[in-house]
Design an enzyme around this catalytic site. Structure first.
Site, PDB file in Angstrom:
ATOM      1  N   LYS A  57     -10.229   0.267  -1.920  1.00 28.29           N
ATOM      2  CA  LYS A  57     -10.281  -0.176  -0.526  1.00 28.29           C
ATOM      3  C   LYS A  57     -11.644   0.117   0.093  1.00 28.29           C
ATOM      4  O   LYS A  57     -12.128   1.246   0.080  1.00 28.29           O
ATOM      5  CB  LYS A  57      -9.170   0.520   0.263  1.00 28.29           C
ATOM      6  CG  LYS A  57      -9.041   0.071   1.716  1.00 28.29           C
ATOM      7  CD  LYS A  57      -7.877   0.823   2.367  1.00 28.29           C
ATOM      8  CE  LYS A  57      -7.664   0.402   3.808  1.00 28.29           C
ATOM      9  NZ  LYS A  57      -6.587   1.222   4.435  1.00 28.29           N
TER      10      LYS A  57
ATOM     11  N   CYS B 295      -4.690  -3.680   3.345  1.00 26.87           N
ATOM     12  CA  CYS B 295      -4.380  -3.318   4.726  1.00 26.87           C
ATOM     13  C   CYS B 295      -5.519  -3.603   5.719  1.00 26.87           C
ATOM     14  O   CYS B 295      -5.721  -4.741   6.116  1.00 26.87           O
ATOM     15  CB  CYS B 295      -3.958  -1.849   4.777  1.00 26.87           C
ATOM     16  SG  CYS B 295      -3.015  -1.394   6.273  1.00 26.87           S
TER      17      CYS B 295
ATOM     18  N   GLU C 141       0.850  -1.183   0.000  1.00 26.05           N
ATOM     19  CA  GLU C 141       0.000   0.000   0.000  1.00 26.05           C
ATOM     20  C   GLU C 141       0.895   1.246   0.000  1.00 26.05           C
ATOM     21  O   GLU C 141       1.961   1.256   0.609  1.00 26.05           O
ATOM     22  CB  GLU C 141      -0.881  -0.028   1.257  1.00 26.05           C
ATOM     23  CG  GLU C 141      -1.860   1.127   1.385  1.00 26.05           C
ATOM     24  CD  GLU C 141      -2.645   1.065   2.683  1.00 26.05           C
ATOM     25  OE1 GLU C 141      -3.776   1.578   2.704  1.00 26.05           O
ATOM     26  OE2 GLU C 141      -2.130   0.520   3.678  1.00 26.05           O
TER      27      GLU C 141
END
Length: 320
Positions: A153, A196, A81
């Site tokens: 995301k 993440c 990321e």
């Protein structure tokens, strides 16, 4: 008989793992080592780096990782990321966000072509719905430079860790959440994309496994040091065990700017939950492993959770 058969299967699984090598490839050429794989086409590299607000320097680091991955005969390189940019304050990324056909991303696509690698670009500042918001977008780029999948995301990191992590991290202040899962075929198997903080939401990975039949789960990250020390490896191994899939977690590592540092410890976990490649908490480099889909299928056959699983909606909720 069933119990004895399962015991024998598990013994064979442990025997298989005893033969698995753990490879590390570091930044320094003098320390870089690899081992010959039985199936080079399924070899991949997980990357780790220390991105900053110097986009040009970050690109140079990624090119070095590409060179290392090519030298190790990898088919795919997985990047963390924020690989392209980590600002000092939350609004910095808005100054560099661009569409997916923008000039910076075109340079990363060119690296895929130059080094004949598929690239997982683990979190890019894609231009958002307005000037005050971006998307945190994970892209899969083929070795021909074409985008094969894009994932925005879904779960944004809005967390106040108090004194243990300094300032409050409020990702949603300048980032818009996505609303769709993404998968794609690749040289190492079918990929399920995440970023993440998504790691903490197992239902997402259950869908990627059982509805989309993904074989390799991707979790490129910039985990904070306190949460990483406590939760990083155990969550990655849990997702691998639960989904009986490989989990590849590229990572940011070290200090990016005053007040912001990342945990590192990029790793690849196999479907049995064994870490088969890893880096430490500070180094920039790659770690290499082979993705063995025959072994993945053996694990899924030995403990057939796919057959035993029931949709949670079928359960009656009983309250007392």
């Amino acid at each position: 008989g069933t119990q004895m058969g399962l015991g024998l299967a598990l013994q064979r699984t442990e025997s298989f793992h005893a033969r698995l090598p753990l490879w590390r490839v570091h930044r320094a050429p003098t320390t870089r080592t690899t081992a010959m794989a039985t199936n080079a086409s399924k070899r991949c590299a997980v990357g780790q780096m220390q991105s900053t607000n110097d986009a040009e320097k970050n690109l140079q680091v990624v090119e070095t990782l590409c060179q290392q991955a090519r030298d190790a005969q990898c088919a795919v390189l997985f990047l963390p990321e924020c690989f392209a940019y980590i600002g000092v304050v939350g609004t910095d990324a808005l100054q560099v966000m661009e569409p997916l056909d923008g000039p910076l991303l075109r340079r990363y696509k060119a690296l895929a072509v130059t080094y004949d690698l598929w690239l997982s670009l683990g979190g890019f500042a894609e231009r958002g719905p307005d000037s005050g918001h971006r998307y945190n977008t994970h892209l899969i780029v083929s070795s021909t430079g074409e985008v094969q999948a894009q994932y925005r995301k879904i779960h944004l990191f809005d967390v106040d860790m108090g004194d243990v992590n300094g300032p409050v991290l409020m990702e949603s202040a300048h980032c818009t959440a996505g609303d769709a899962l993404a998968t794609c075929a690749s040289p190492i198997g079918k990929l399920g994309l995440a970023v993440c903080y998504d790691l903490r939401f197992p239902e997402m990975f259950q869908r990627l496994r059982h509805e989309f039949d993904c074989q390799v789960m991707l979790v490129p990250s910039a985990f904070t040091k306190p949460t990483g020390e406590a939760h990083w490896e155990v969550l990655l191994r849990a997702r691998a065990i639960e989904t009986q899939s490989y989990v590849i977690a590229a990572a940011q590592a070290g200090t990016h700017s005053a007040g912001r540092a990342s945990h590192g410890h990029a790793m690849i976990v196999d479907p049995w939950g064994k870490v088969v490649a890893r880096l430490d908490g500070v180094e920039t480099g790659i770690a290499v492993a082979d993705i063995d889909l025959t072994y993945l299928n053996e694990v899924r056959q030995r403990i057939p959770v796919g057959k035993h699983r029931r949709a949670i909606e079928t359960f009656q909720a009983v309250q007392s």
